[in-house]
Design an enzyme around this catalytic site. Sequence first.
Site, PDB file in Angstrom:
ATOM      1  N   GLU A   4      -3.017   5.675  -8.376  1.00 17.45           N
ATOM      2  CA  GLU A   4      -3.956   6.651  -7.815  1.00 17.45           C
ATOM      3  C   GLU A   4      -3.879   7.938  -8.622  1.00 17.45           C
ATOM      4  O   GLU A   4      -2.800   8.426  -8.949  1.00 17.45           O
ATOM      5  CB  GLU A   4      -3.628   6.938  -6.344  1.00 17.45           C
ATOM      6  CG  GLU A   4      -4.552   8.019  -5.747  1.00 17.45           C
ATOM      7  CD  GLU A   4      -4.464   8.126  -4.222  1.00 17.45           C
ATOM      8  OE1 GLU A   4      -4.204   7.101  -3.562  1.00 17.45           O
ATOM      9  OE2 GLU A   4      -4.666   9.242  -3.706  1.00 17.45           O
ATOM     10  N   THR A  22      -7.174   3.301  10.116  1.00 18.98           N
ATOM     11  CA  THR A  22      -7.187   4.068  11.369  1.00 18.98           C
ATOM     12  C   THR A  22      -8.197   3.509  12.384  1.00 18.98           C
ATOM     13  O   THR A  22      -7.896   3.457  13.590  1.00 18.98           O
ATOM     14  CB  THR A  22      -7.481   5.560  11.077  1.00 18.98           C
ATOM     15  OG1 THR A  22      -6.458   6.037  10.195  1.00 18.98           O
ATOM     16  CG2 THR A  22      -7.460   6.391  12.341  1.00 18.98           C
ATOM     17  N   HIS A  75      -7.755  10.275   4.591  1.00 18.47           N
ATOM     18  CA  HIS A  75      -7.112   9.294   5.470  1.00 18.47           C
ATOM     19  C   HIS A  75      -7.283   9.739   6.922  1.00 18.47           C
ATOM     20  O   HIS A  75      -7.261  10.933   7.221  1.00 18.47           O
ATOM     21  CB  HIS A  75      -5.619   9.196   5.167  1.00 18.47           C
ATOM     22  CG  HIS A  75      -5.310   8.476   3.883  1.00 18.47           C
ATOM     23  ND1 HIS A  75      -5.079   9.125   2.700  1.00 18.47           N
ATOM     24  CD2 HIS A  75      -5.184   7.154   3.610  1.00 18.47           C
ATOM     25  CE1 HIS A  75      -4.814   8.239   1.752  1.00 18.47           C
ATOM     26  NE2 HIS A  75      -4.877   7.039   2.280  1.00 18.47           N
ATOM     27  N   GLY A  76      -7.382   8.780   7.808  1.00 15.38           N
ATOM     28  CA  GLY A  76      -7.425   9.083   9.241  1.00 15.38           C
ATOM     29  C   GLY A  76      -8.848   9.339   9.725  1.00 15.38           C
ATOM     30  O   GLY A  76      -9.815   8.910   9.101  1.00 15.38           O
ATOM     31  N   GLY A 119      -8.862   5.691   2.672  1.00 15.91           N
ATOM     32  CA  GLY A 119      -9.474   6.495   3.724  1.00 15.91           C
ATOM     33  C   GLY A 119     -10.848   5.976   4.111  1.00 15.91           C
ATOM     34  O   GLY A 119     -11.797   6.750   4.260  1.00 15.91           O
ATOM     35  N   GLY A 120     -10.954   4.661   4.310  1.00 18.92           N
ATOM     36  CA  GLY A 120     -12.255   4.064   4.634  1.00 18.92           C
ATOM     37  C   GLY A 120     -12.771   4.425   6.020  1.00 18.92           C
ATOM     38  O   GLY A 120     -13.994   4.453   6.250  1.00 18.92           O
ATOM     39  N   THR A 121     -11.864   4.711   6.921  1.00 13.93           N
ATOM     40  CA  THR A 121     -12.282   4.981   8.309  1.00 13.93           C
ATOM     41  C   THR A 121     -13.285   6.136   8.381  1.00 13.93           C
ATOM     42  O   THR A 121     -13.059   7.186   7.765  1.00 13.93           O
ATOM     43  CB  THR A 121     -11.039   5.332   9.160  1.00 13.93           C
ATOM     44  OG1 THR A 121     -10.228   4.163   9.271  1.00 13.93           O
ATOM     45  CG2 THR A 121     -11.440   5.808  10.560  1.00 13.93           C
ATOM     46  N   ASP A 178       0.855  -1.190   0.000  1.00  9.53           N
ATOM     47  CA  ASP A 178       0.000   0.000   0.000  1.00  9.53           C
ATOM     48  C   ASP A 178       0.898   1.250   0.000  1.00  9.53           C
ATOM     49  O   ASP A 178       1.845   1.323   0.789  1.00  9.53           O
ATOM     50  CB  ASP A 178      -0.853  -0.054   1.283  1.00  9.53           C
ATOM     51  CG  ASP A 178      -1.949   0.976   1.318  1.00  9.53           C
ATOM     52  OD1 ASP A 178      -2.333   1.489   0.247  1.00  9.53           O
ATOM     53  OD2 ASP A 178      -2.436   1.273   2.433  1.00  9.53           O
TER      54      ASP A 178
HETATM   55  P1  13P Z   1      -7.904   5.111   6.924  1.00  7.76           P
HETATM   56  O1  13P Z   1      -6.775   5.075   7.884  1.00  7.76           O
HETATM   57  O2  13P Z   1      -8.588   6.454   6.859  1.00  7.76           O
HETATM   58  O3  13P Z   1      -8.896   3.995   7.141  1.00  7.76           O
HETATM   59  O4  13P Z   1      -7.280   4.926   5.471  1.00  7.76           O
HETATM   60  C1  13P Z   1      -6.503   3.804   5.223  1.00  7.76           C
HETATM   61  C2  13P Z   1      -5.937   3.838   3.832  1.00  7.76           C
HETATM   62  O5  13P Z   1      -6.486   4.401   2.919  1.00  7.76           O
HETATM   63  C3  13P Z   1      -4.639   3.163   3.621  1.00  7.76           C
HETATM   64  O6  13P Z   1      -4.246   3.187   2.306  1.00  7.76           O
END
Ligand code: 13P
Length: 389
Positions: free
Chosen positions: A134, A234, A181-182, A210-212, A82
Site C-alpha cells: 500500500e 465494517t 476504513h469503517g 475501506g469498501g464500506t 490483510d
Molecule cells: P471497511 O471496514 O471500511 O469495509 O474496510 C475494510 C478494509 O479495507 C480491510 O482491509
Amino acid sequence: MPLVRLDDLLRHARAHRYAVGAYDAVDAHFIDAILAGAEAAQAPVIISFAESHYAHYDPALLFAAARDAARRAAVPVAIFLDHGASLEAAVAAIRWGANGVMVDASHLPDAENVATTRAVVDMAHALDIPVEGELGYVPGVEGEDAQRHAGALRLTSPEEAKDFVAATGVDFLAVSVGTVHGRLRGAPRLDLERLAAIAEAVSLPLVIHGGTGLLDTQFHALIERGVAKINYYTALADAAAQAAQGELVAGRPWTSALDAARAAIRKEVERTSRVFGAAGRAQAVREACRPWRELEHLILFNWSETASGREAEFEEEGRRALLAVPGVREVDIGEALHENARYRRAWFIRLASPAAEAAYMRDARHLDYADRIFRPHAADRLKIDYIRR
Ligand code: 13P
C-alpha cells in the site's frame, strides 16, 4: 472448487473489468457466510484475515478453518493476510494457509515502507505467493474498522506509485484515492482522475481498502479504472450485529442470533459480489486460473545405531528447525504401527507450494539440521514429494 492462485484471479478480474470482494472474517460464522454469499452469486471470493483482528480470535485456528472450508466451496477461493504488520506476520500467515499476503507499512516513511515491503516480496515470491503493498494512507473515520487505522488521509501519487512498484516488486497495489476504513460520514468523495493516472502508471491490479459505505456507482467507477480487489468488512460486521441484536432483544437464543448474523453477512456478500461484477464468474475463473497446490514432502526412514537413545531429541530439534522455514506449514513425525515395517519412522512435511519446496531445500535451517543430524544418523531413508490434489 479448489483454492486458486490470487495473482491469476486478480489479473483475470482486471482484464475482464470486475473486482473480487476481499472480506475480512473474524470467526467461523463469517467464513461460512462469506462462502455461502459467494456461492449464491457464483462469484470468486477472497477470505481475508486482518492482523489487527488477531486479538479477537486464534488466527491459526481460523486460517485452518478457512482452508478446509475453501476446499469444499463451490466457487474459487483465495486466502489472504490483510494489513500484516511485519515480515514475521507474513511468514506466519503463509504457514497457516494464506496464498496471498499484504504487509501494510503505509503509515511509515516511504523509504521504510519500501524496505519492509521489499523484504516481504523477497520471502513470499520465493514461495510463489503474491504480495499486496500500500502506498498513500487510508485512514479510519468511525465504526467497527476505523479505530485500527488512526492518522490522516494521504492520497497516492501516480509517480510515486510507479517508483514504489518498481522498487518493491509487489503484485497488487492498494491505493488511497479518498476511501476510509469503517463507516463514512456523509457522501464519500473519490479522486477518480488520480486513480486513472495511477492505473496508467502501473499495470498491475489495484486494490481499494475501506469498501464500506461506497455507492454502487462509485464501485463501478473504481473498477472501470483498474481496481480488481475491494476490501470490505465494517458493513458485514454491522449487518451481523444488527441481525444478532434483533434476535437477542426478542429473547431468542444465542444460536438464533448466530443464524441471523450469518444470514445477514451472506446477503451482503452476495449483494456486493453482484455490484463488483464478480457474480457468475466462478466457472470462467476456474477455467482461466491455476489452482493453488500444496506439496507433501514425505521421508520414510530408520534412525541408525549412532542415534540410539537420542531419537526423541533429534526429532524435536528437527520439528522446531523445519517449522521455522518460510513456506513450511506442518511438520509431523510418525512411528510405524507394525514391528515388521520396512521403515520405522516418517517425517510428514507439508509445504505451501512446489516453489516452497525448492526454497526449503536451500534454506540454511533445513540444511543445518540435514547435514548435522539427519543425514549422519538416518542413512536408511526414502524421500518422496507429492502435489496435493
Ligand atoms: P471497511 O471496514 O471500511 O469495509 O474496510 C475494510 C478494509 O479495507 C480491510 O482491509
